[in-house]
Design a protein around this motif. Structure first.
Motif, PDB file in Angstrom:
ATOM      1  N   ALA A 155     -65.806 -10.276 -35.068  1.00 30.61           N
ATOM      2  CA  ALA A 155     -66.138  -9.086 -35.849  1.00 30.61           C
ATOM      3  C   ALA A 155     -67.559  -8.627 -35.510  1.00 30.61           C
ATOM      4  N   GLU A 156     -68.463  -9.590 -35.396  1.00 32.81           N
ATOM      5  CA  GLU A 156     -69.844  -9.227 -35.070  1.00 32.81           C
ATOM      6  C   GLU A 156     -69.938  -8.613 -33.685  1.00 32.81           C
ATOM      7  N   ALA A 157     -69.113  -9.121 -32.770  1.00 35.97           N
ATOM      8  CA  ALA A 157     -69.176  -8.607 -31.396  1.00 35.97           C
ATOM      9  C   ALA A 157     -68.474  -7.251 -31.247  1.00 35.97           C
ATOM     10  N   PHE A 158     -67.391  -7.030 -31.959  1.00 36.79           N
ATOM     11  CA  PHE A 158     -66.546  -5.868 -31.634  1.00 36.79           C
ATOM     12  C   PHE A 158     -66.347  -4.855 -32.756  1.00 36.79           C
ATOM     13  N   TRP A 159     -66.664  -5.169 -34.002  1.00 36.74           N
ATOM     14  CA  TRP A 159     -66.427  -4.216 -35.093  1.00 36.74           C
ATOM     15  C   TRP A 159     -67.691  -3.462 -35.437  1.00 36.74           C
ATOM     16  N   PRO A 160     -67.646  -2.173 -35.746  1.00 35.69           N
ATOM     17  CA  PRO A 160     -66.454  -1.350 -35.638  1.00 35.69           C
ATOM     18  C   PRO A 160     -66.027  -1.192 -34.179  1.00 35.69           C
ATOM     19  N   GLY A 161     -64.721  -1.250 -33.923  1.00 35.96           N
ATOM     20  CA  GLY A 161     -64.244  -1.108 -32.551  1.00 35.96           C
ATOM     21  C   GLY A 161     -62.770  -1.416 -32.409  1.00 35.96           C
ATOM     22  N   PRO A 162     -62.263  -1.261 -31.158  1.00 32.01           N
ATOM     23  CA  PRO A 162     -60.805  -1.311 -30.927  1.00 32.01           C
ATOM     24  C   PRO A 162     -60.232  -2.719 -30.815  1.00 32.01           C
ATOM     25  N   LEU A 163     -60.578  -3.587 -31.772  1.00 28.92           N
ATOM     26  CA  LEU A 163     -60.003  -4.932 -31.810  1.00 28.92           C
ATOM     27  C   LEU A 163     -59.388  -5.165 -33.180  1.00 28.92           C
ATOM     28  N   THR A 164     -58.106  -5.564 -33.194  1.00 31.06           N
ATOM     29  CA  THR A 164     -57.420  -5.881 -34.451  1.00 31.06           C
ATOM     30  C   THR A 164     -57.207  -7.386 -34.512  1.00 31.06           C
ATOM     31  N   LEU A 165     -57.586  -7.998 -35.633  1.00 33.50           N
ATOM     32  CA  LEU A 165     -57.441  -9.446 -35.786  1.00 33.50           C
ATOM     33  C   LEU A 165     -56.310  -9.761 -36.750  1.00 33.50           C
ATOM     34  N   VAL A 166     -55.410 -10.653 -36.342  1.00 32.99           N
ATOM     35  CA  VAL A 166     -54.319 -11.096 -37.214  1.00 32.99           C
ATOM     36  C   VAL A 166     -54.733 -12.416 -37.860  1.00 32.99           C
ATOM     37  N   LEU A 167     -54.768 -12.409 -39.202  1.00 29.98           N
ATOM     38  CA  LEU A 167     -55.253 -13.556 -39.974  1.00 29.98           C
ATOM     39  C   LEU A 167     -54.279 -13.839 -41.120  1.00 29.98           C
ATOM     40  N   GLU A 168     -54.399 -15.029 -41.723  1.00 29.62           N
ATOM     41  CA  GLU A 168     -53.554 -15.326 -42.888  1.00 29.62           C
ATOM     42  C   GLU A 168     -53.910 -14.394 -44.036  1.00 29.62           C
ATOM     43  N   LYS A 169     -52.911 -13.787 -44.656  1.00 26.06           N
ATOM     44  CA  LYS A 169     -53.197 -12.762 -45.671  1.00 26.06           C
ATOM     45  C   LYS A 169     -53.414 -13.366 -47.057  1.00 26.06           C
ATOM     46  N   SER A 170     -54.118 -12.614 -47.904  1.00 23.33           N
ATOM     47  CA  SER A 170     -54.231 -13.012 -49.307  1.00 23.33           C
ATOM     48  C   SER A 170     -53.083 -12.365 -50.080  1.00 23.33           C
ATOM     49  N   SER A 171     -52.923 -12.763 -51.346  1.00 20.44           N
ATOM     50  CA  SER A 171     -51.775 -12.267 -52.114  1.00 20.44           C
ATOM     51  C   SER A 171     -51.940 -10.802 -52.491  1.00 20.44           C
ATOM     52  N   LEU A 172     -53.136 -10.256 -52.257  1.00 20.89           N
ATOM     53  CA  LEU A 172     -53.395  -8.859 -52.582  1.00 20.89           C
ATOM     54  C   LEU A 172     -52.600  -7.883 -51.690  1.00 20.89           C
ATOM     55  N   VAL A 173     -52.286  -8.330 -50.469  1.00 20.87           N
ATOM     56  CA  VAL A 173     -51.664  -7.415 -49.495  1.00 20.87           C
ATOM     57  C   VAL A 173     -50.155  -7.320 -49.743  1.00 20.87           C
ATOM     58  N   PRO A 174     -49.638  -6.122 -50.014  1.00 23.68           N
ATOM     59  CA  PRO A 174     -48.193  -5.985 -50.272  1.00 23.68           C
ATOM     60  C   PRO A 174     -47.355  -6.416 -49.066  1.00 23.68           C
ATOM     61  N   ASP A 175     -46.179  -6.995 -49.355  1.00 24.34           N
ATOM     62  CA  ASP A 175     -45.288  -7.467 -48.290  1.00 24.34           C
ATOM     63  C   ASP A 175     -44.869  -6.355 -47.336  1.00 24.34           C
ATOM     64  N   LEU A 176     -44.742  -5.151 -47.855  1.00 27.20           N
ATOM     65  CA  LEU A 176     -44.298  -4.044 -47.012  1.00 27.20           C
ATOM     66  C   LEU A 176     -45.277  -3.797 -45.871  1.00 27.20           C
TER      67      LEU A 176
END
Ligand code: TXA
Ligand code: MG
Length: 320
Positions: free
Chosen positions: A77-98
């Motif tokens: 994140a420090e190297a590339f954000w803001p920027g064209p890199l998307t990181l896939v991480l374990e989600k918290s329960s806040l994020v809807p399943d959809l």
């Protein structure tokens, strides 16, 4: 009220706003509002097994959407954000399943565009957004591309002119021990490897590919053949050529689009989808797209062209 304030209001009320990012235009909704997210799938005609990227404005906003932010993620994140890199991480329960197609993971990025960041900040919401085009089609890199295909189906389009990068973000999974490249994009594999050491390519990895990385995607309506070099002759009909750079062409093409006269990959990526649209608008019998060098941004360009051609009638062995 400014355009950003208006758009932020639409997001807060559960509506859809198309907005520019540095990569392509996104079709955004409040990521925490399942009804609003459902409309993205409906408007795009996108299958629900294909999860969305959630756009945030800063690390603090990212943190609450994931179980934990591993140090490797912070480093990237420090190297590339803001920027064209998307990181896939374990989600918290806040994020809807959809949003995540019921996966236990969420894809996050901070886009590098003042209108995108302004919209996220002003609305105070993380924004789920796929590219703002009907599913499977060519991604939009200008506001008018969005207007042509989705204009009458969404509440608002923020116009930020043409996108600087032109191909979508690189999607990198940080879920396992070794990072996995799920989609080549605006940040090059070489750059990631220089920071991370080993990076697996999804196609060689033992874990499944990104859902939604379908073989046929990014496709114009004209049949497209993706080749490494010009064929010796053209089949009958009117053919268009998507050429990586200027050069001598002896075949009788009805139209030619050159990605970058000098073959610069950055310029090629920025022009890729607009060139495809231009050729697609001519009612040709077919398009031949030539590959670019498989390095840096070239990987993302070749990936998109290969998928754009994946539905072509003939198998590769009998191409043209
Ligand atoms: O540059 C971009 O990434 C643009 C702009 C708007 O940010 N967005 C974009 O979104 O390209 P979309 O929906 O067209 O592509 C999202 C990709 C898909 O290949 C999807 O499968 C993958 O990200 N993805 C999303 N969530 C995922 C997850 N939890 N695990 C694995 N892959 C995921
Ligand atoms: Mg897309």
């Amino acid at each position: 009220m400014t355009e950003i304030e208006k758009a932020a209001r639409v997001i807060q009320e559960g509506g859809l706003v198309a907005f520019p990012t540095e990569t392509v235009y996104g079709l955004g909704a409040d990521a925490l509002n399942p009804m609003a997210v459902a409309r993205i799938f409906e408007v795009k005609q996108r299958p629900q097994f294909d999860p969305l990227i959630v756009h945030v404005a800063d690390l603090r906003q990212a943190e609450i959407l994931v179980k934990r932010l591993p140090s490797r993620a912070v480093q990237l994140a420090e190297a590339f954000w803001p920027g064209p890199l998307t990181l896939v991480l374990e989600k918290s329960s806040l994020v809807p399943d959809l949003v995540t197609a019921s996966l236990p993971t969420v894809a996050l990025r901070i886009p590098d565009h003042p209108l995108a960041l302004g919209l996220i900040r002003e609305s105070g919401r993380p924004i789920a957004a796929p590219s703002a085009n009907p599913f499977g089609g060519v991604s939009p890199t200008t506001a008018s591309h969005v207007r042509e295909s989705l204009g009458d189906k969404i509440e608002m389009i923020l116009d930020g002119g043409p996108c600087r990068v032109g191909v979508e973000s690189t999607v990198l999974s940080l879920v396992g021990d070794t990072p996995v490249l799920l989609r080549p994009g605006g940040v090059s594999l070489e750059y990631l490897q220089s920071l991370l050491g080993e990076v697996w390519l999804a196609k060689h990895s033992p874990i499944p590919q990104a859902p939604g990385q379908l073989p046929s995607h990014y496709a114009p309506s004209t049949p497209l053949r993706f080749l490494d070099r010009l064929p010796t002759h053209l089949p009958p009909g009117r053919w268009g050529l998507l050429s990586p750079k200027n050069g001598e062409i002896f075949l009788a093409f009805s139209a030619v689009e050159v990605l970058s006269p000098q073959g610069h990959l950055q310029e090629s990526a920025a022009r890729l989808f607009a060139c495809l649209r231009n050729l697609d608008a001519l009612g040709l019998d077919g398009i031949i797209a030539l590959s670019v060098p498989e390095e840096g941004l070239g990987r993302a360009i070749n990936d998109r062209l290969q998928r754009a051609g994946a539905d072509s009638a003939q198998p590769p062995s009998s191409r043209v």
